[in-house]
Design a protein around this motif. Structure first.
Motif, PDB file in Angstrom:
ATOM      1  N   ASP A 227       0.829  -0.704  -0.469  1.00  0.00           N
ATOM      2  CA  ASP A 227      -0.096  -0.309   0.101  1.00  0.00           C
ATOM      3  C   ASP A 227       0.306   0.792  -0.411  1.00  0.00           C
ATOM      4  OD1 ASP A 227       1.369  -0.364   2.071  1.00  0.00           O
ATOM      5  OD2 ASP A 227      -1.267  -0.380   3.625  1.00  0.00           O
ATOM      6  N   GLU A 228       0.316   2.454   0.362  1.00  0.00           N
ATOM      7  CA  GLU A 228       0.850   3.755  -0.117  1.00  0.00           C
ATOM      8  C   GLU A 228       2.237   3.740   0.998  1.00  0.00           C
ATOM      9  OE1 GLU A 228      -1.714   6.887  -0.511  1.00  0.00           O
ATOM     10  OE2 GLU A 228      -2.111   5.815  -2.876  1.00  0.00           O
ATOM     11  N   ASP A 229       1.276   3.289   2.641  1.00  0.00           N
ATOM     12  CA  ASP A 229       2.274   4.028   3.447  1.00  0.00           C
ATOM     13  C   ASP A 229       3.403   2.849   3.762  1.00  0.00           C
ATOM     14  OD1 ASP A 229       0.642   5.542   4.299  1.00  0.00           O
ATOM     15  OD2 ASP A 229      -1.441   4.048   6.073  1.00  0.00           O
ATOM     16  N   ALA A 230       3.123   1.314   3.168  1.00  0.00           N
ATOM     17  CA  ALA A 230       4.820   0.872   2.859  1.00  0.00           C
ATOM     18  C   ALA A 230       6.032   0.976   2.000  1.00  0.00           C
ATOM     19  CB  ALA A 230       4.234  -0.703   2.778  1.00  0.00           C
ATOM     20  N   ALA A 232       5.895   3.919   0.979  1.00  0.00           N
ATOM     21  CA  ALA A 232       6.769   5.650   1.404  1.00  0.00           C
ATOM     22  C   ALA A 232       7.742   4.875   2.641  1.00  0.00           C
ATOM     23  CB  ALA A 232       5.460   6.350   2.631  1.00  0.00           C
ATOM     24  N   ARG A 233       7.184   4.322   3.328  1.00  0.00           N
ATOM     25  CA  ARG A 233       8.214   3.399   4.411  1.00  0.00           C
ATOM     26  C   ARG A 233       9.610   3.504   3.817  1.00  0.00           C
ATOM     27  NH1 ARG A 233       3.502   1.765   7.930  1.00  0.00           N
ATOM     28  NH2 ARG A 233       4.121  -0.177   6.944  1.00  0.00           N
ATOM     29  N   GLN A 236      12.099   6.051   2.495  1.00  0.00           N
ATOM     30  CA  GLN A 236      12.140   6.627   3.299  1.00  0.00           C
ATOM     31  C   GLN A 236      13.463   6.223   4.000  1.00  0.00           C
ATOM     32  OE1 GLN A 236       9.568   7.253   6.727  1.00  0.00           O
ATOM     33  NE2 GLN A 236       8.586   9.469   5.278  1.00  0.00           N
TER      34      GLN A 236
END
Length: 961
Positions: A227-230, A232-233, A236
């Motif tokens: 998903d988008e959060d994973a 993004a992590r 980063q």
């Protein structure tokens, strides 16, 4: 009828009546046989019949019946009582009653006395507490209370210590548990990876698929599932990993390692570590490893100071000789801590790899934090000690500049005042700004104020304390010239008895002048002007010929005592002579004769020589009266600061028991009047000092020329002294710069320093004729230089053995040793080395082996200070450094150069191993500078002449060669 019998009857009836037996009234009238009644006369009747308001006293002492008159009356009237039977019985009854009443009273008194005795016995036998018992009881209670308080305090301390120990044990246990868990996790990770490696089988080479196909397929499948959060992590993490990689690569590209820093020069490394790019890269790495939290200075300067502190470790390991000026225990510890820090840092760098995303494991990172904290502690301690040494040096330099200004601020000749003022002000501003940056504004101000106050107080301490003006000194005093040079315009205070010289021939006048000068407290005019030119606050001290005069006075008093014991005629002559001498001295103190000068008139009348001579011849002279007069006169003549001494002398003169004590009082009186003459001369000297200082160079030049013309002195020693100085300067210049030539200032400075700074005793043949008046001063400077060198070598050796900073000031120890060596170097006293060693031991505890080494060194070098032959290498080096330091300051030609040299004097002495003697060396340099200025102004003509002769002789030698 017998009148006595009538009186007896009246006395009985006049007694107080008894309570038990009533008394009968008696009739005093008498009758005869014829029946006529005779009444007593009116005066008798009035006497016996007057009313009585009070009862008769019952005591036996006051009873009329016990009186002689009553007894006689009773015996004479016995015939009458025999006739009156009734009265006779009543009388005896009353008598018995009186006796009984007296017995009752005595019994009551006895009973009362018994009661008093019983009460006294009871009071005596009753127990009662004493003051000592009460005090002991109170002390016991106070002791118990104090012990209880101490016990409670100790219990609280023990409880706190136990709590802290328990916390430390818990913390240690937690750390151990954490380490154990981490190790278990690491072992589990290793085991998991091992098992995974065993489970993975290698596929045959023929059945292999194209490389990267499965990986790309799995990545595409995994990406499609995020998903988008994973996502993004993941981005980063990848960005941070790449950022840390760039930081570490940039730092590795700087080439900072122990070997590379050691191979590069100190200047190149210093400039590289100060580069902004290097500081920025290192700052980012320190932030990555979170090392800023260990440095307290990071909050004030988060970019510069912590990074520079860290990079200094590389500089310390690569070039320790340039960073440290000595190899002490603190420096060795700092080198060890810096080495541990760099090794831990390089270990953390090597552990920062792609596997852990360029983040070091916890164990190397924790080790890095511990070593960094230890390094910062040692570095700050070393920097604080170094800063304290620098602060003390700068404060000493500031005070030296202030001392120079105090010595020249009143000099209005030319532009000396303004040149010194500008140079001193500029250098003091520079020192003050550095001091404020190093110590802070408040501390810098406090240190400077304290140092200047102590420096000026030491200068003021040399001046006479109290009011030294004589009470009868006239306001306008005419100062007469000395009779040996009437044409000289210089005027000074007259010597006592100088008027005698004018009436004598030349030879007798010279003899009289010599005797007068012996008894005078004032030195000769040339010496006086010379001392005033060097020190404008110069005053004649009580030691100026005092011993010689006291010896003469003692011999005079001994001769007086012999005369009093042998011949009264000789004693009278001595008495008149002493009185005349005292009269002459007192008249010199009280001013010119005038009708209004009552003190002078009184002294003239009472101490008249003719009057005293007649009294001595007639035997009527009284020393008691003479001492009483002097006791009333001396307090009126003395200066206020001598009031206590005069008061003691006046009280002592009032009583004496024999001739010996009387002569002793005369000696003390002569000595005190001598001190009065000294005070009066100093008072006159204060009035004429400005004029004498102004004319001193010309006067001394004329006197020196006069002695040369008359053949009293020659310039042979001056020429030899100048030639030796010229040779020494030329030799030194040829060794440094053969193309340059010495100046007259350099030659003179070299000769003066060679004369003043030497280890051997000063001989009269070494001193040139131009400096003959300064022999005592030069001798004192030589002794001070030797003492400074000996004490400095002792302290330097102790610092090296104890591994302390040689620049640190052990001022209290140096001051105590200075006082000990004032009495001598212990040539015949074996306790001096022990005392010197104990001075160091009291402030710096030493092990037994170190103490024995220091004490043996002291015992070895003290004889060298006494003989002046330096053998020890440390003493030789220190003495040569001291001599070079003083020469550099004396040879400064301009005021700006002198100020500059004085500014760096403290730092120079500290680097030479003599930081404790900044003030003493400053005083020596100041004295030599003043001596040099006065000498060259007075004898500059002859120095130029001698310099030309030496130059001509050198040219002739070169031509001959």
């Amino acid at each position: 009828m017998d009148p006595s019998q009538s009186l007896q009857e009246v006395d009985l009836t006049d007694l107080p009546p008894n309570d038990d037996i009533p008394e009968e009234a008696e009739d005093l009238t008498v009758s005869d046989d014829t029946g006529h009644e005779y009444a007593p006369p009116a005066r008798i009747a009035a006497r016996f019949y007057r009313p009585s308001a009070s009862r008769r006293k019952s005591s036996a002492a006051s009873s009329r019946r016990n009186s002689l008159t009553s007894n006689h009356s009773q015996l004479s009237n016995s015939s009458y009582r025999a006739a009156c039977k009734s009265n006779h019985v009543a009388q005896y009854l009353r008598r018995a009653s009186i006796i009984e009443s007296r017995k009752a009273r005595l019994a009551a008194r006895e009973a009362h006395a018994e009661q008093v005795r019983l009460r006294a016995a009871l009071a005596k036998s009753a127990p009662r507490g004493s003051n000592s018992e009460e005090r002991a009881l109170a002390a016991q209670q106070a002791r118990e209370k104090h012990l209880a308080l101490v016990a409670s305090t100790c219990a609280e301390e023990v409880r706190r210590a136990k709590k802290k120990a328990e916390e430390m044990r818990e913390k240690r246990a937690a750390d151990e548990e954490r380490y154990r868990v981490e190790m278990e996790e690491k072992h589990a990770e290793v085991e998991r990876r091992r098992m995974e490696y065993k489970r993975t089988t290698r596929r045959p080479r023929t059945a292999s698929t194209p490389p990267g196909a499965d990986v790309k397929k799995s990545v595409i499948d995994a990406t499609s599932k995020l998903d988008e959060d994973a996502a993004a992590r993941l981005i980063q993490i990848a960005w941070k990993t790449q950022r840390r990689k760039r930081m570490l690569d940039a730092f590795n590209g700087l080439g900072l390692s122990i070997d590379q820093v050691h191979d590069t020069s100190f200047e190149d490394v210093s400039s590289k570590l100060l580069d902004e790019n290097v500081l920025a890269i290192t700052t980012r790495v320190l932030e990555l490893y979170n090392l800023y939290q260990n440095d307290e200075s990071a909050s004030a300067t988060p970019t510069l100071t912590p990074t520079r502190n860290f990079l200094t470790a590389y500089l310390i390991l690569g070039h320790p000789a340039q960073v440290f000026n000595k190899d002490g225990a603190q420096e060795s510890d700092l080198i060890t801590k810096a080495k541990d820090l760099v090794l831990s840092f390089e270990t953390a760098l090597s552990k920062s790899t792609i596997e852990n995303r360029y983040t070091p494991p916890p164990t190397p990172l924790e080790s890095l934090h511990l070593t960094h904290t230890a390094y910062l502690t040692a570095f700050n301690d070393w920097k604080a000690q170094d800063a304290s040494t620098l602060i003390s040096m700068m404060v000493g330099s500031f005070v030296n500049l202030d001392s120079i200004w105090q010595s020249v601020k009143d000099d209005t000749d030319g532009e000396v005042n303004s040149d010194y003022r500008d140079g001193i002000r500029d250098n003091q501003i520079t020192i003050y700004s550095k001091l404020r940056r190093l110590a802070g504004r408040d501390r810098a101000d406090a240190l400077i104020r304290k140092a200047i106050r102590e420096s000026r107080r030491s200068i003021m301490r040399k001046k006479p304390a109290g009011d030294v003006r004589p009470r009868v000194a006239p306001e306008n005093v005419a100062i007469h010239p000395e009779p040996n040079d009437p044409s000289a315009p210089l005027t000074v205070a007259p010597d006592i008895g100088s008027h005698i010289a004018t009436a004598l021939p030349e030879s007798e006048a010279d003899q009289s002048r010599a005797i007068t000068r012996l008894f005078s407290v004032m030195p000769d005019n040339r010496t006086l002007t010379h001392e005033l030119a060097i020190n404008k606050d110069y005053r004649v001290g009580s030691d100026s010929g005092a011993n010689t005069r006291d010896e003469i006075y003692r011999k005079v008093c001994d001769k007086m005592l012999e005369a009093f014991r042998k011949d009264e005629k000789d004693a009278a002559v001595w008495t008149a002579s002493v009185a005349e001498n005292i009269r002459a001295k007192l008249l010199h103190l009280v001013g010119k004769p005038s009708p209004s000068n009552t003190t002078r008139n009184m002294i003239t009348e009472i101490l008249d020589p003719e009057l005293i001579g007649r009294q001595c011849a007639q035997g009527s002279f009284s020393y008691q009266t003479f001492f009483s007069f002097m006791a009333g006169l001396l307090p009126k003549l003395c200066a206020p600061f001598r009031d206590e001494e005069v008061k003691v002398l006046c009280q002592d003169m009032q009583h004496y028991g024999n001739v010996e004590e009387m002569i002793e009082k005369v000696f003390k009186l002569l000595h005190m009047i001598d001190l009065f003459s000294l005070d009066y001369s100093n008072f006159l000297l204060t009035a004429v000092a400005p004029k004498l200082i102004q004319e001193a160079p010309g006067y001394e030049q004329r006197m020196f020329a006069k002695d040369l013309d008359e053949g009293v002195i020659t310039l042979q020693k001056t020429k030899r002294w100048w030639k030796n100085a010229n040779v020494n300067v030329v030799t030194e210049i040829d060794r440094r710069d053969p193309t340059s030539s010495p100046t007259v200032q350099k030659i003179y400075a070299r000769g003066l320093v060679d004369l003043a700074i030497a280890s051997t005793h000063l001989k009269d043949t070494e001193v040139p004729e131009t400096l003959q008046l300064d022999i005592k001063r030069l001798t004192q400077i030589r002794a001070d230089a030797v003492r400074i060198t000996i004490i400095g070598s002792i302290l330097l050796t102790a610092k090296n053995i104890l591994k302390r900073d040689v620049r640190s000031q052990w001022k209290p120890e140096a001051t105590q040793m200075w006082e000990v060596l004032k009495a001598g170097y212990g040539k015949e006293d074996d306790t001096v080395p022990i005392n010197m060693c104990s001075i160091i031991e009291r402030a710096r505890p030493m092990p037994p082996n170190v103490k024995s080494s220091v004490q043996s060194y002291i015992a070895r070098i003290l004889p060298q200070g006494d003989t002046g032959r330096f053998i020890d290498p440390v003493v030789k080096v220190l003495f040569q450094r001291l001599k070079t330091h003083i020469f550099n300051r004396i040879s400064a030609s301009s005021s700006g150069e002198r100020v500059r040299v004085a500014t760096t004097a403290g730092e120079g002495l500290a680097s030479n191993g003599l930081p404790e003697f900044i003030s003493q060396v400053g005083e020596m340099v100041d004295t030599l500078n003043k001596l040099s200025d006065v000498d060259r102004r007075a004898h500059g003509v002859w120095y130029e002449q001698v310099a030309k002769e030496c130059e001509a002789m050198g040219s002739e030698d070169e031509e001959a060669a």
